[in-house]
Scaffold this motif. Structure first.
Motif, PDB file in Angstrom:
ATOM      1  N   GLN A   1      33.269  21.666  -9.040  1.00  0.00           N
ATOM      2  CA  GLN A   1      34.190  22.214  -8.039  1.00  0.00           C
ATOM      3  C   GLN A   1      35.640  21.807  -8.317  1.00  0.00           C
ATOM      4  O   GLN A   1      36.536  22.636  -8.271  1.00  0.00           O
ATOM      5  CB  GLN A   1      33.799  21.736  -6.638  1.00  0.00           C
ATOM      6  CG  GLN A   1      32.547  22.380  -6.106  1.00  0.00           C
ATOM      7  CD  GLN A   1      32.073  21.726  -4.811  1.00  0.00           C
ATOM      8  OE1 GLN A   1      32.616  20.720  -4.372  1.00  0.00           O
ATOM      9  NE2 GLN A   1      31.027  22.291  -4.217  1.00  0.00           N
ATOM     10  N   ARG A   2      35.863  20.533  -8.602  1.00  0.00           N
ATOM     11  CA  ARG A   2      37.234  20.013  -8.710  1.00  0.00           C
ATOM     12  C   ARG A   2      37.856  20.174 -10.093  1.00  0.00           C
ATOM     13  O   ARG A   2      39.076  20.155 -10.225  1.00  0.00           O
ATOM     14  CB  ARG A   2      37.265  18.534  -8.314  1.00  0.00           C
ATOM     15  CG  ARG A   2      37.028  18.336  -6.850  1.00  0.00           C
ATOM     16  CD  ARG A   2      37.276  16.943  -6.316  1.00  0.00           C
ATOM     17  NE  ARG A   2      37.727  15.938  -7.224  1.00  0.00           N
ATOM     18  CZ  ARG A   2      37.286  14.685  -7.233  1.00  0.00           C
ATOM     19  NH1 ARG A   2      36.354  14.307  -6.394  1.00  0.00           N
ATOM     20  NH2 ARG A   2      37.777  13.812  -8.074  1.00  0.00           N
ATOM     21  N   PHE A   3      37.039  20.286 -11.135  1.00  0.00           N
ATOM     22  CA  PHE A   3      37.567  20.263 -12.503  1.00  0.00           C
ATOM     23  C   PHE A   3      37.106  21.444 -13.347  1.00  0.00           C
ATOM     24  O   PHE A   3      36.998  21.325 -14.563  1.00  0.00           O
ATOM     25  CB  PHE A   3      37.155  18.957 -13.198  1.00  0.00           C
ATOM     26  CG  PHE A   3      37.682  17.717 -12.552  1.00  0.00           C
ATOM     27  CD1 PHE A   3      38.967  17.275 -12.812  1.00  0.00           C
ATOM     28  CD2 PHE A   3      36.889  16.973 -11.690  1.00  0.00           C
ATOM     29  CE1 PHE A   3      39.459  16.117 -12.240  1.00  0.00           C
ATOM     30  CE2 PHE A   3      37.367  15.803 -11.113  1.00  0.00           C
ATOM     31  CZ  PHE A   3      38.654  15.381 -11.379  1.00  0.00           C
ATOM     32  N   ARG A   4      36.840  22.562 -12.731  1.00  0.00           N
ATOM     33  CA  ARG A   4      36.285  23.712 -13.450  1.00  0.00           C
ATOM     34  C   ARG A   4      37.096  24.076 -14.696  1.00  0.00           C
ATOM     35  O   ARG A   4      36.554  24.281 -15.770  1.00  0.00           O
ATOM     36  CB  ARG A   4      36.174  24.920 -12.526  1.00  0.00           C
ATOM     37  CG  ARG A   4      35.495  26.103 -13.176  1.00  0.00           C
ATOM     38  CD  ARG A   4      35.106  27.180 -12.196  1.00  0.00           C
ATOM     39  NE  ARG A   4      34.200  26.755 -11.146  1.00  0.00           N
ATOM     40  CZ  ARG A   4      32.885  26.608 -11.293  1.00  0.00           C
ATOM     41  NH1 ARG A   4      32.330  26.820 -12.452  1.00  0.00           N
ATOM     42  NH2 ARG A   4      32.134  26.245 -10.285  1.00  0.00           N
ATOM     43  N   ALA A   5      38.414  24.114 -14.585  1.00  0.00           N
ATOM     44  CA  ALA A   5      39.260  24.518 -15.720  1.00  0.00           C
ATOM     45  C   ALA A   5      39.170  23.525 -16.878  1.00  0.00           C
ATOM     46  O   ALA A   5      39.124  23.916 -18.041  1.00  0.00           O
ATOM     47  CB  ALA A   5      40.713  24.667 -15.271  1.00  0.00           C
ATOM     48  N   ALA A   6      39.139  22.233 -16.586  1.00  0.00           N
ATOM     49  CA  ALA A   6      39.107  21.214 -17.639  1.00  0.00           C
ATOM     50  C   ALA A   6      37.737  21.118 -18.308  1.00  0.00           C
ATOM     51  O   ALA A   6      37.630  20.657 -19.441  1.00  0.00           O
ATOM     52  CB  ALA A   6      39.491  19.854 -17.077  1.00  0.00           C
TER      53      ALA A   6
ATOM     54  N   ASP B   1      39.477  12.247 -14.442  1.00  0.00           N
ATOM     55  CA  ASP B   1      40.613  13.158 -14.565  1.00  0.00           C
ATOM     56  C   ASP B   1      40.366  14.184 -15.666  1.00  0.00           C
ATOM     57  O   ASP B   1      39.388  14.098 -16.406  1.00  0.00           O
ATOM     58  CB  ASP B   1      41.929  12.399 -14.792  1.00  0.00           C
ATOM     59  CG  ASP B   1      41.984  11.613 -16.094  1.00  0.00           C
ATOM     60  OD1 ASP B   1      41.289  11.980 -17.076  1.00  0.00           O
ATOM     61  OD2 ASP B   1      42.734  10.634 -16.155  1.00  0.00           O
ATOM     62  N   ASP B   2      41.266  15.168 -15.742  1.00  0.00           N
ATOM     63  CA  ASP B   2      41.142  16.261 -16.709  1.00  0.00           C
ATOM     64  C   ASP B   2      41.066  15.758 -18.143  1.00  0.00           C
ATOM     65  O   ASP B   2      40.292  16.274 -18.956  1.00  0.00           O
ATOM     66  CB  ASP B   2      42.330  17.222 -16.595  1.00  0.00           C
ATOM     67  CG  ASP B   2      42.299  18.066 -15.341  1.00  0.00           C
ATOM     68  OD1 ASP B   2      41.332  17.974 -14.569  1.00  0.00           O
ATOM     69  OD2 ASP B   2      43.253  18.832 -15.142  1.00  0.00           O
ATOM     70  N   GLU B   3      41.876  14.772 -18.478  1.00  0.00           N
ATOM     71  CA  GLU B   3      41.916  14.274 -19.854  1.00  0.00           C
ATOM     72  C   GLU B   3      40.564  13.710 -20.288  1.00  0.00           C
ATOM     73  O   GLU B   3      40.113  13.946 -21.404  1.00  0.00           O
ATOM     74  CB  GLU B   3      43.009  13.210 -19.987  1.00  0.00           C
ATOM     75  CG  GLU B   3      43.213  12.735 -21.402  1.00  0.00           C
ATOM     76  CD  GLU B   3      44.339  11.722 -21.528  1.00  0.00           C
ATOM     77  OE1 GLU B   3      44.500  11.192 -22.646  1.00  0.00           O
ATOM     78  OE2 GLU B   3      45.044  11.459 -20.543  1.00  0.00           O
ATOM     79  N   MET B   4      39.916  12.970 -19.406  1.00  0.00           N
ATOM     80  CA  MET B   4      38.593  12.425 -19.726  1.00  0.00           C
ATOM     81  C   MET B   4      37.587  13.544 -19.968  1.00  0.00           C
ATOM     82  O   MET B   4      36.769  13.466 -20.884  1.00  0.00           O
ATOM     83  CB  MET B   4      38.089  11.545 -18.585  1.00  0.00           C
ATOM     84  CG  MET B   4      38.820  10.263 -18.413  1.00  0.00           C
ATOM     85  SD  MET B   4      38.148   9.420 -16.966  1.00  0.00           S
ATOM     86  CE  MET B   4      39.233   8.025 -16.912  1.00  0.00           C
ATOM     87  N   LEU B   5      37.649  14.567 -19.126  1.00  0.00           N
ATOM     88  CA  LEU B   5      36.707  15.676 -19.267  1.00  0.00           C
ATOM     89  C   LEU B   5      36.933  16.437 -20.568  1.00  0.00           C
ATOM     90  O   LEU B   5      35.978  16.850 -21.221  1.00  0.00           O
ATOM     91  CB  LEU B   5      36.807  16.613 -18.066  1.00  0.00           C
ATOM     92  CG  LEU B   5      36.322  16.003 -16.757  1.00  0.00           C
ATOM     93  CD1 LEU B   5      36.705  16.886 -15.584  1.00  0.00           C
ATOM     94  CD2 LEU B   5      34.829  15.756 -16.780  1.00  0.00           C
TER      95      LEU B   5
END
Length: 133
Positions: free
Chosen positions: A88-93, A65-69
Motif C-alpha cells: 500500500q505505502r511503497f507500490r512505486a518503489a 524507505d524507498d531506497e531500501m526497497l
C-alpha cells in the motif's frame, strides 16, 4: 561458412554477473527491534547474500524507505500485514520485487534461540548454497 559474432555471448555474461553478485535480502517486521534484526544478523555472514532489516512502523528503529526497497532483490516479511503495508505505502518503489511472508508471529525476543531455529527453517529454501571448498 556462417558468421560468428565476435566477443562473448551477452546472455551468458548477464547470467555470470547475476551469479557473481550477492543477493540483497531485506527483512521486515513492525518495529525492527526483534524479529527482522535477528534475521539480518543471523544471515549476514551467509555466502552469496547481503542483508538489511527495517520496520513498517514510522517509529521503528530503522523505518522502511524507498531506497531500501529498491536495494532489495527479495523482501522477507514476518507477517501478512507487513506485506500489505508495504504494497500500500511503497507500490512505486517495489517494482517487481518479490515479497515472501515467513509467517513468524511477534512472540520472540531478539536472538531468541527458538526464533533463530524458526528463521533458519523458513529461510532454508531461499538461501544460496555455500560454495564448495
Amino acid at each position: 561458412m556462417g558468421h560468428r559474432r565476435e566477443g562473448p555471448p551477452l546472455f551468458h555474461d548477464r547470467l555470470r554477473q547475476v551469479r557473481e553478485r550477492d543477493r540483497h535480502y531485506l527483512f521486515v517486521c513492525s518495529q525492527n527491534k526483534l524479529r527482522s534484526p535477528t534475521a539480518e544478523q543471523i544471515f549476514a555472514d551467509h555466502p552469496g547474500i547481503e542483508t538489511l532489516s527495517a520496520g513498517t512502523n514510522h517509529d521503528a528503529e530503522t523505518p522502511l524507505d524507498d531506497e531500501m526497497l529498491r536495494w532489495a532483490d527479495t523482501i522477507f516479511v514476518m507477517e501478512k500485514t507487513h506485506r500489505a503495508k508495504i504494497q500500500q505505502r511503497f507500490r512505486a518503489a517495489l517494482g517487481g520485487t518479490r515479497i515472501i511472508c515467513l509467517d513468524i508471529p511477534d512472540d520472540y525476543a531478539f536472538m531468541d534461540p527458538d526464533l533463530i531455529a524458526l528463521l533458519q527453517a523458513r529461510m532454508a529454501r531461499f538461501l544460496p548454497p555455500a560454495p564448495s571448498v
